[in-house]
Design a protein around this motif. Structure first.
Motif, PDB file in Angstrom:
ATOM      1  N   UNK A 189       0.839  -1.200   0.000  1.00  0.00           N
ATOM      2  CA  UNK A 189       0.000   0.000   0.000  1.00  0.00           C
ATOM      3  C   UNK A 189       0.875   1.251   0.000  1.00  0.00           C
ATOM      4  N   UNK A 190       0.325   2.342  -0.533  1.00  0.00           N
ATOM      5  CA  UNK A 190       1.141   3.541  -0.741  1.00  0.00           C
ATOM      6  C   UNK A 190       0.295   4.804  -0.671  1.00  0.00           C
ATOM      7  N   UNK A 191       0.985   5.934  -0.537  1.00  0.00           N
ATOM      8  CA  UNK A 191       0.322   7.234  -0.529  1.00  0.00           C
ATOM      9  C   UNK A 191      -0.294   7.518  -1.897  1.00  0.00           C
ATOM     10  N   UNK A 192      -1.233   8.453  -1.910  1.00  0.00           N
ATOM     11  CA  UNK A 192      -1.853   8.852  -3.168  1.00  0.00           C
ATOM     12  C   UNK A 192      -0.846   9.533  -4.096  1.00  0.00           C
ATOM     13  N   UNK A 193      -0.004  10.387  -3.498  1.00  0.00           N
ATOM     14  CA  UNK A 193       0.952  11.172  -4.300  1.00  0.00           C
ATOM     15  C   UNK A 193       2.299  10.476  -4.384  1.00  0.00           C
ATOM     16  N   UNK A 194       2.354   9.328  -5.044  1.00  0.00           N
ATOM     17  CA  UNK A 194       3.608   8.592  -5.173  1.00  0.00           C
ATOM     18  C   UNK A 194       3.972   8.466  -6.640  1.00  0.00           C
ATOM     19  N   UNK A 195       5.242   8.160  -6.893  1.00  0.00           N
ATOM     20  CA  UNK A 195       5.709   7.922  -8.252  1.00  0.00           C
ATOM     21  C   UNK A 195       5.705   6.408  -8.471  1.00  0.00           C
ATOM     22  N   UNK A 196       4.795   5.941  -9.287  1.00  0.00           N
ATOM     23  CA  UNK A 196       4.622   4.496  -9.457  1.00  0.00           C
ATOM     24  C   UNK A 196       5.898   3.810  -9.944  1.00  0.00           C
ATOM     25  N   UNK A 197       6.568   4.394 -10.904  1.00  0.00           N
ATOM     26  CA  UNK A 197       7.767   3.777 -11.468  1.00  0.00           C
ATOM     27  C   UNK A 197       8.859   3.669 -10.411  1.00  0.00           C
ATOM     28  N   UNK A 198       9.105   4.757  -9.669  1.00  0.00           N
ATOM     29  CA  UNK A 198      10.142   4.733  -8.634  1.00  0.00           C
ATOM     30  C   UNK A 198       9.782   3.776  -7.508  1.00  0.00           C
ATOM     31  N   UNK A 199       8.516   3.744  -7.165  1.00  0.00           N
ATOM     32  CA  UNK A 199       8.036   2.871  -6.085  1.00  0.00           C
ATOM     33  C   UNK A 199       8.287   1.406  -6.435  1.00  0.00           C
ATOM     34  N   UNK A 200       7.907   1.019  -7.641  1.00  0.00           N
ATOM     35  CA  UNK A 200       8.074  -0.367  -8.063  1.00  0.00           C
ATOM     36  C   UNK A 200       9.546  -0.723  -8.279  1.00  0.00           C
ATOM     37  N   UNK A 201      10.310   0.215  -8.758  1.00  0.00           N
ATOM     38  CA  UNK A 201      11.744  -0.040  -8.962  1.00  0.00           C
ATOM     39  C   UNK A 201      12.426  -0.283  -7.622  1.00  0.00           C
ATOM     40  N   UNK A 202      12.032   0.476  -6.603  1.00  0.00           N
ATOM     41  CA  UNK A 202      12.610   0.292  -5.267  1.00  0.00           C
ATOM     42  C   UNK A 202      12.276  -1.107  -4.744  1.00  0.00           C
ATOM     43  N   UNK A 203      11.034  -1.526  -4.911  1.00  0.00           N
ATOM     44  CA  UNK A 203      10.619  -2.843  -4.433  1.00  0.00           C
ATOM     45  C   UNK A 203      11.429  -3.943  -5.118  1.00  0.00           C
ATOM     46  N   UNK A 204      11.596  -3.817  -6.418  1.00  0.00           N
ATOM     47  CA  UNK A 204      12.317  -4.839  -7.175  1.00  0.00           C
ATOM     48  C   UNK A 204      13.791  -4.897  -6.786  1.00  0.00           C
ATOM     49  N   UNK A 205      14.451  -3.738  -6.769  1.00  0.00           N
ATOM     50  CA  UNK A 205      15.911  -3.700  -6.552  1.00  0.00           C
ATOM     51  C   UNK A 205      16.300  -3.830  -5.084  1.00  0.00           C
ATOM     52  N   UNK A 206      15.594  -3.100  -4.218  1.00  0.00           N
ATOM     53  CA  UNK A 206      16.011  -3.015  -2.810  1.00  0.00           C
ATOM     54  C   UNK A 206      15.360  -4.051  -1.901  1.00  0.00           C
ATOM     55  N   UNK A 207      14.308  -4.677  -2.393  1.00  0.00           N
ATOM     56  CA  UNK A 207      13.639  -5.675  -1.553  1.00  0.00           C
ATOM     57  C   UNK A 207      13.700  -7.056  -2.205  1.00  0.00           C
ATOM     58  N   UNK A 208      13.061  -7.214  -3.346  1.00  0.00           N
ATOM     59  CA  UNK A 208      13.004  -8.529  -3.981  1.00  0.00           C
ATOM     60  C   UNK A 208      14.380  -9.116  -4.285  1.00  0.00           C
ATOM     61  N   UNK A 209      15.196  -8.375  -5.014  1.00  0.00           N
ATOM     62  CA  UNK A 209      16.488  -8.912  -5.447  1.00  0.00           C
ATOM     63  C   UNK A 209      17.437  -9.127  -4.268  1.00  0.00           C
ATOM     64  N   UNK A 210      17.439  -8.205  -3.316  1.00  0.00           N
ATOM     65  CA  UNK A 210      18.330  -8.351  -2.170  1.00  0.00           C
ATOM     66  C   UNK A 210      17.933  -9.525  -1.281  1.00  0.00           C
ATOM     67  N   UNK A 211      16.645  -9.731  -1.122  1.00  0.00           N
ATOM     68  CA  UNK A 211      16.195 -10.879  -0.327  1.00  0.00           C
ATOM     69  C   UNK A 211      16.537 -12.180  -1.038  1.00  0.00           C
ATOM     70  N   UNK A 212      16.328 -12.232  -2.344  1.00  0.00           N
ATOM     71  CA  UNK A 212      16.675 -13.440  -3.104  1.00  0.00           C
ATOM     72  C   UNK A 212      18.162 -13.759  -2.964  1.00  0.00           C
ATOM     73  N   UNK A 213      18.997 -12.748  -3.084  1.00  0.00           N
ATOM     74  CA  UNK A 213      20.448 -12.951  -2.962  1.00  0.00           C
ATOM     75  C   UNK A 213      20.842 -13.393  -1.561  1.00  0.00           C
ATOM     76  N   UNK A 214      20.109 -12.941  -0.546  1.00  0.00           N
ATOM     77  CA  UNK A 214      20.428 -13.334   0.833  1.00  0.00           C
ATOM     78  C   UNK A 214      20.215 -14.826   1.061  1.00  0.00           C
ATOM     79  N   UNK A 215      19.404 -15.447   0.206  1.00  0.00           N
ATOM     80  CA  UNK A 215      19.199 -16.902   0.269  1.00  0.00           C
ATOM     81  C   UNK A 215      20.088 -17.634  -0.735  1.00  0.00           C
TER      82      UNK A 215
END
Length: 386
Positions: A189-215
């Motif tokens: 979930x996110x604020x109304x005034x967010x940048x969709x592209x930046x938000x999703x890029x952060x999730x992919x690079x800083x969360x998904x990929x880093x967690x995958x690499x940690x395993x």
């Protein structure tokens, strides 16, 4: 073409409406046990837009301000603005707590703790697998870590525009000897005034990929982020929450069977909780001792009776010993009576808070020193296998 062997598990963050309710129920349990370790607690919550209902049965000498406990939990999670539709300052709270039934109490009270009866009938399952360091199924481990990391980044102010309600889902490909991640799905979930592209890029690079690499796993997985395109209305305002509705998230992500009983808001006399913890303890020690690569343990109880009605195991064709041998070991080394479990794990004077395990699973928690995660029976099991 070789057919894929896929398995999927999901997790949710502490801001998910069901988890809001779990945390409040367990925080009330913590406060009752802190003041009166002999408290009998069965507390459930219901949350929706700007409203929280606290109900259930509690018999205790503790003097608990249920509303204050609830507001503190909601504040800690991050529901602190009116535009979230659920604000700790203004949410309306209705308290319908009543005393525990005397019919139940007479079955669980005994001066000899070893004769203490189960607080209810039921079946409980425990599970362990050697596919991860913590003897947990890989899909649920990764799913938990995704929302745990995302929540930590939100609270640190690094995951900009993120709101508390989040979900993850992980599909693992078991087709070949080495597991691979097939797909990761996250809904945040996110604020109304967010940048969709930046938000999703952060999730992919800083969360998904880093967690995958940690395993030590691949990062070329399929990515799904907020598939509906928008997730502004979240938390209890977006979906009602109930205590005990995330029982698969709390356990093994669907890799093992579940007896149906929830954990949160229940004192340890409820075997839904204590016996499920003990079944996990048995399974984990057996797998760590090399008895099987995977094992599922079932315990069943009758209300007011101390001895379990049955003990059953499944090893999914991964056992190195007969079922009879394994059951003999369980009967010799593990005391499955409710009073013995409560005593061994010190569940009425816990070293942890029950509210600390309301999120991200009750098992395989390296961040917490949980008694049912200890491997203190491994050497004794090995001795009996000789």
């Amino acid at each position: 073409m070789k057919e894929e062997i896929l398995f999927t598990s999901e997790s949710v963050s502490e801001g998910h409406p069901d988890k809001v309710c779990d945390q409040i129920s367990d925080a009330i349990l913590d406060e009752c046990l802190k003041q009166d370790p002999n408290s009998f607690v069965a507390c459930e919550c219901f949350a929706t837009t700007d409203f929280l209902l606290i109900g259930g049965e509690i018999t205790s000498n503790a003097k608990v301000d249920y509303e204050a406990v609830a507001r503190d939990v909601i504040k800690r999670i991050g529901y602190d603005k009116d535009d979230l539709g659920f604000n700790y300052k203004t949410v309306k709270i209705l308290n319908l707590i009543k005393p525990q039934s005397s019919n139940i109490r007479q079955g669980v009270l005994n001066e000899d703790y070893l004769k203490t009866g189960a607080g209810d009938q039921g079946i409980m399952f425990g599970y362990a697998s050697n596919e991860s360091e913590g003897y947990m199924p890989l899909p649920i481990c990764i799913a938990h870590k995704l929302v745990r990391v995302a929540t930590a980044l939100r609270k640190e102010g690094k995951f900009k525009h993120a709101r508390p309600d989040m979900k993850s889902q992980v599909t693992i490909d078991y087709t070949n000897k080495t597991p691979r991640i097939k797909t990761i799905l996250m809904s945040c979930s996110h604020d109304e005034d967010y940048n969709e592209k930046e938000f999703k890029e952060f999730i992919k690079k800083e969360i998904m990929e880093k967690v995958a690499l940690s395993f030590g796993l691949n990062t070329d997985f399929n990515v799904l982020i907020n598939p509906t395109g928008k997730f502004v209305i979240g938390g209890p305002a977006g979906d009602t929450g109930l205590t005990g509705r995330k029982i698969i998230v709390d356990t093994y992500g669907g890799s093992a069977r579940h007896g149906g009983g929830a954990f949160s808001g229940k004192d340890p006399s409820k075997v839904d909780r204590s016996a499920a913890y003990y079944a996990r303890y048995i399974a984990k020690n057996l797998v760590a001792a090399g008895v099987a690569d995977r094992i599922e343990v079932q315990l069943s109880y009758a209300i007011g009776k101390a001895e379990p009605l049955s003990i059953s195991i499944s090893t999914f064709k991964t056992s190195h010993y007969s079922d009879e041998k394994i059951l003999d070991i369980i009967r010799e080394l593990f005391d499955c009576r409710p009073g013995a479990i409560i005593h061994q794990f010190n569940l009425r004077h816990p070293s942890f808070k029950y509210s600390d395990i309301s999120n991200y699973g009750h098992f395989g928690r390296p961040d917490l020193d949980l008694p049912w995660e200890k491997l203190d029976k491994v050497e004794k099991i090995k001795e009996l296998l000789k």
